[in-house]
Design an enzyme around this catalytic site. Structure first.
Site, PDB file in Angstrom:
ATOM      1  N   GLU A  93       0.779  -1.112  -0.064  1.00 35.92           N
ATOM      2  CA  GLU A  93       0.072   0.015   0.061  1.00 35.92           C
ATOM      3  C   GLU A  93       0.992   1.285  -0.013  1.00 35.92           C
ATOM      4  O   GLU A  93       2.077   1.063   0.225  1.00 35.92           O
ATOM      5  CB  GLU A  93      -0.855   0.084   1.320  1.00 35.92           C
ATOM      6  CG  GLU A  93      -2.335  -0.447   0.841  1.00 35.92           C
ATOM      7  CD  GLU A  93      -3.127   0.589   0.275  1.00 35.92           C
ATOM      8  OE1 GLU A  93      -2.612   1.688   0.087  1.00 35.92           O
ATOM      9  OE2 GLU A  93      -4.241   0.210  -0.057  1.00 35.92           O
ATOM     10  N   ARG A 144      -7.296   1.133  13.427  1.00 34.48           N
ATOM     11  CA  ARG A 144      -6.036   1.472  12.980  1.00 34.48           C
ATOM     12  C   ARG A 144      -6.142   2.533  11.861  1.00 34.48           C
ATOM     13  O   ARG A 144      -7.160   2.620  11.228  1.00 34.48           O
ATOM     14  CB  ARG A 144      -5.366   0.309  12.427  1.00 34.48           C
ATOM     15  CG  ARG A 144      -5.727  -0.401  11.307  1.00 34.48           C
ATOM     16  CD  ARG A 144      -4.797  -1.097  10.545  1.00 34.48           C
ATOM     17  NE  ARG A 144      -5.339  -2.186   9.479  1.00 34.48           N
ATOM     18  CZ  ARG A 144      -5.372  -1.791   8.315  1.00 34.48           C
ATOM     19  NH1 ARG A 144      -5.126  -0.307   7.661  1.00 34.48           N
ATOM     20  NH2 ARG A 144      -6.003  -2.694   7.244  1.00 34.48           N
ATOM     21  N   ASN A 182      -5.511   3.807   8.075  1.00 35.20           N
ATOM     22  CA  ASN A 182      -5.497   3.249   6.822  1.00 35.20           C
ATOM     23  C   ASN A 182      -4.757   4.418   5.784  1.00 35.20           C
ATOM     24  O   ASN A 182      -3.689   4.914   6.554  1.00 35.20           O
ATOM     25  CB  ASN A 182      -6.778   2.718   6.095  1.00 35.20           C
ATOM     26  CG  ASN A 182      -6.555   1.931   5.195  1.00 35.20           C
ATOM     27  OD1 ASN A 182      -5.797   1.025   5.195  1.00 35.20           O
ATOM     28  ND2 ASN A 182      -7.483   1.786   4.352  1.00 35.20           N
ATOM     29  N   GLU A 234      -9.835  -5.381   9.903  1.00 32.34           N
ATOM     30  CA  GLU A 234     -10.600  -6.270   9.399  1.00 32.34           C
ATOM     31  C   GLU A 234     -10.298  -7.709   9.871  1.00 32.34           C
ATOM     32  O   GLU A 234      -9.372  -8.028  10.174  1.00 32.34           O
ATOM     33  CB  GLU A 234     -10.135  -6.192   7.834  1.00 32.34           C
ATOM     34  CG  GLU A 234     -10.423  -4.832   7.244  1.00 32.34           C
ATOM     35  CD  GLU A 234      -9.913  -4.913   5.646  1.00 32.34           C
ATOM     36  OE1 GLU A 234      -8.684  -5.123   5.647  1.00 32.34           O
ATOM     37  OE2 GLU A 234     -10.647  -4.549   4.859  1.00 32.34           O
ATOM     38  N   ASN A 243      -9.627   5.545   2.747  1.00 33.48           N
ATOM     39  CA  ASN A 243      -8.891   5.023   1.550  1.00 33.48           C
ATOM     40  C   ASN A 243      -8.249   6.310   0.684  1.00 33.48           C
ATOM     41  O   ASN A 243      -7.944   7.230   1.337  1.00 33.48           O
ATOM     42  CB  ASN A 243      -9.426   3.937   0.689  1.00 33.48           C
ATOM     43  CG  ASN A 243      -8.456   2.628   0.955  1.00 33.48           C
ATOM     44  OD1 ASN A 243      -7.261   2.640   1.133  1.00 33.48           O
ATOM     45  ND2 ASN A 243      -9.417   1.619   1.029  1.00 33.48           N
ATOM     46  N   ASP A 271     -10.095   1.876  -4.014  1.00 30.64           N
ATOM     47  CA  ASP A 271      -8.957   1.877  -2.839  1.00 30.64           C
ATOM     48  C   ASP A 271      -8.184   3.006  -2.946  1.00 30.64           C
ATOM     49  O   ASP A 271      -8.478   4.134  -2.742  1.00 30.64           O
ATOM     50  CB  ASP A 271      -8.162   0.465  -2.782  1.00 30.64           C
ATOM     51  CG  ASP A 271      -7.501   0.042  -1.628  1.00 30.64           C
ATOM     52  OD1 ASP A 271      -7.137   0.795  -1.037  1.00 30.64           O
ATOM     53  OD2 ASP A 271      -7.349  -1.122  -1.382  1.00 30.64           O
TER      54      ASP A 271
HETATM   55  O1  LIG Z   1      -5.569  -1.334   1.553  1.00 39.91           O
HETATM   56  C1  LIG Z   1      -6.246  -1.001   2.191  1.00 39.91           C
HETATM   57  O2  LIG Z   1      -6.744  -0.025   2.070  1.00 39.91           O
HETATM   58  C2  LIG Z   1      -6.875  -1.636   3.222  1.00 39.91           C
HETATM   59  O3  LIG Z   1      -6.215  -1.946   4.441  1.00 39.91           O
HETATM   60  C3  LIG Z   1      -6.999  -3.103   2.688  1.00 39.91           C
HETATM   61  O4  LIG Z   1      -7.403  -3.967   3.618  1.00 39.91           O
HETATM   62  C4  LIG Z   1      -8.231  -3.338   1.635  1.00 39.91           C
HETATM   63  O5  LIG Z   1      -8.133  -2.031   0.682  1.00 39.91           O
HETATM   64  C5  LIG Z   1      -9.814  -3.357   1.898  1.00 39.91           C
HETATM   65  O6  LIG Z   1      -9.742  -4.740   2.311  1.00 39.91           O
HETATM   66  C6  LIG Z   1     -10.482  -3.346   0.744  1.00 39.91           C
HETATM   67  O7  LIG Z   1     -11.369  -2.268   0.914  1.00 39.91           O
HETATM   68 ZN   LIG Z   2      -6.147   1.406   0.635  1.00 40.40          ZN
END
Ligand SMILES: O=C(O)[C@H](O)[C@@H](O)[C@H](O)[C@H](O)CO
Ligand SMILES: [Zn+2]
Length: 301
Positions: free
Chosen positions: A20, A103, A105, A123, A156, A206
């Site tokens: 990521e 947490r 993201n 998750e 996201n 995402d």
């Molecule tokens: O990468 C991220 O942003 C989250 O932490 C992931 O876990 C996935 O994107 C999510 O599961 C799909 O929406």
């Molecule tokens: Zn993401």
């Protein structure tokens, strides 16, 4: 729309669990990114092809450049400063203290040097989590934190328009790319609206980045693609498919920001899927897109 000249290459096949937050660091010709559940911040040198890693003490969901040197990262529910040389992380601020299962993201720095990042409940499986637990925050250069809103499912992708007047944002489970009016002076956002609703086969929006033409690129988790959107017309302009389904985020980098880097995940895939997609969890480079990106903004604190 032509896309025949785009070339896709897996440049790193180390099979990250959930890659990521790709960020290009021009000074070192490197791509920074994180592996969230592995608690790793990684730096891939595009010239030597070597990867360096720093392991932190909680899931690390985003990393960004820091003007005064080193990096900043979101670790667990903390905004941290990261010293690459001695591998130390110093806490700058903590959020969601009352939410033990949360947490951070995705996160990104705004054009004025504020570090924006949102939270989510942890998750139990990809996209399976307690809903509405997240919030969006930013860490100002003086280290104080502002909260924008709560009720977020999976905070996201985020980026700003080229004139800095619009903030784009994705709450994944809304299946929408949203826009807000943005006040760069104060860091305030207002007037939320949707600029694009994902189609079914595009799956879950995402990570996201903007290009020099002001168009948005969104990585589609479970959709195996990045899509290019015109936020003014609400139309999709282009689709670039990748050889893995769990595409998580994208950024521009390389020479003059003419290449796109895409992260991916392998967590949540079954053995059969992993056999069919041996590059799942890899980092991909797309060339020949015919459009460039812009440099990332460094955190100013
Ligand atoms: O990468 C991220 O942003 C989250 O932490 C992931 O876990 C996935 O994107 C999510 O599961 C799909 O929406
Ligand atoms: Zn993401």
């Amino acid at each position: 729309m032509t896309m025949s000249s785009a070339k896709i290459e897996c440049v790193l096949r180390e099979n990250w669990r959930c890659g990521e937050s790709p960020v290009w660091e021009e000074a070192s010709n490197s791509l920074l990114f994180v592996d969230i559940p592995a608690k790793k911040v990684c730096r891939w040198d595009s010239l030597s092809k070597q990867v360096q890693q720093v392991t932190v003490d909680a899931p690390v969901s985003s990393v960004a450049l820091r003007q005064s040197g080193g990096y900043v990262a979101t670790v667990g529910t903390k905004f941290c400063a990261l010293n690459w040389e001695d591998q130390s992380a110093v806490v700058l601020a903590t959020v969601d203290k009352d939410k033990k299962n949360n947490r951070f993201n995705d996160g990104k720095v705004d054009p004025a040097g504020r570090y924006f990042a949102g939270t989510m409940a942890e998750e139990t499986a990809p996209a399976v989590l307690e809903r509405h637990q997240g919030s969006l925050y930013s860490l100002f250069p003086d280290h104080h934190v502002e909260k924008y809103f709560d009720q977020v499912d999976i905070s996201n992708g985020l980026d700003w328009s080229l004139d800095h007047k619009i903030f784009y944002y994705i709450d994944s489970l809304s299946y929408s790319v949203d826009a807000f009016d943005y006040d760069l002076q104060t860091g305030k956002i207002s007037n939320r609206r949707s600029v694009y609703k994902l189609e079914k086969e595009e799956q879950i929006p995402d990570g996201m980045c903007i290009d020099v033409e002001g168009k948005l690129w969104v990585a589609c988790y479970n959709g195996g693609r990045v899509i290019r959107l015109d936020p003014e017309t609400g139309k999709r302009l282009q689709t670039v498919k990748l050889p893995v389904v769990k595409t998580t985020s994208c950024c521009f980098g390389g020479k003059d920001y003419s290449e796109m880097y895409v992260t991916s995940a392998r967590d949540g895939m079954d053995p059969e899927g992993l056999l069919q997609q041996p590059e799942a969890g890899g980092i991909f480079k797309i060339t020949g897109l015919g459009v460039k990106g812009i440099p990332p903004y460094p955190y100013a604190g």
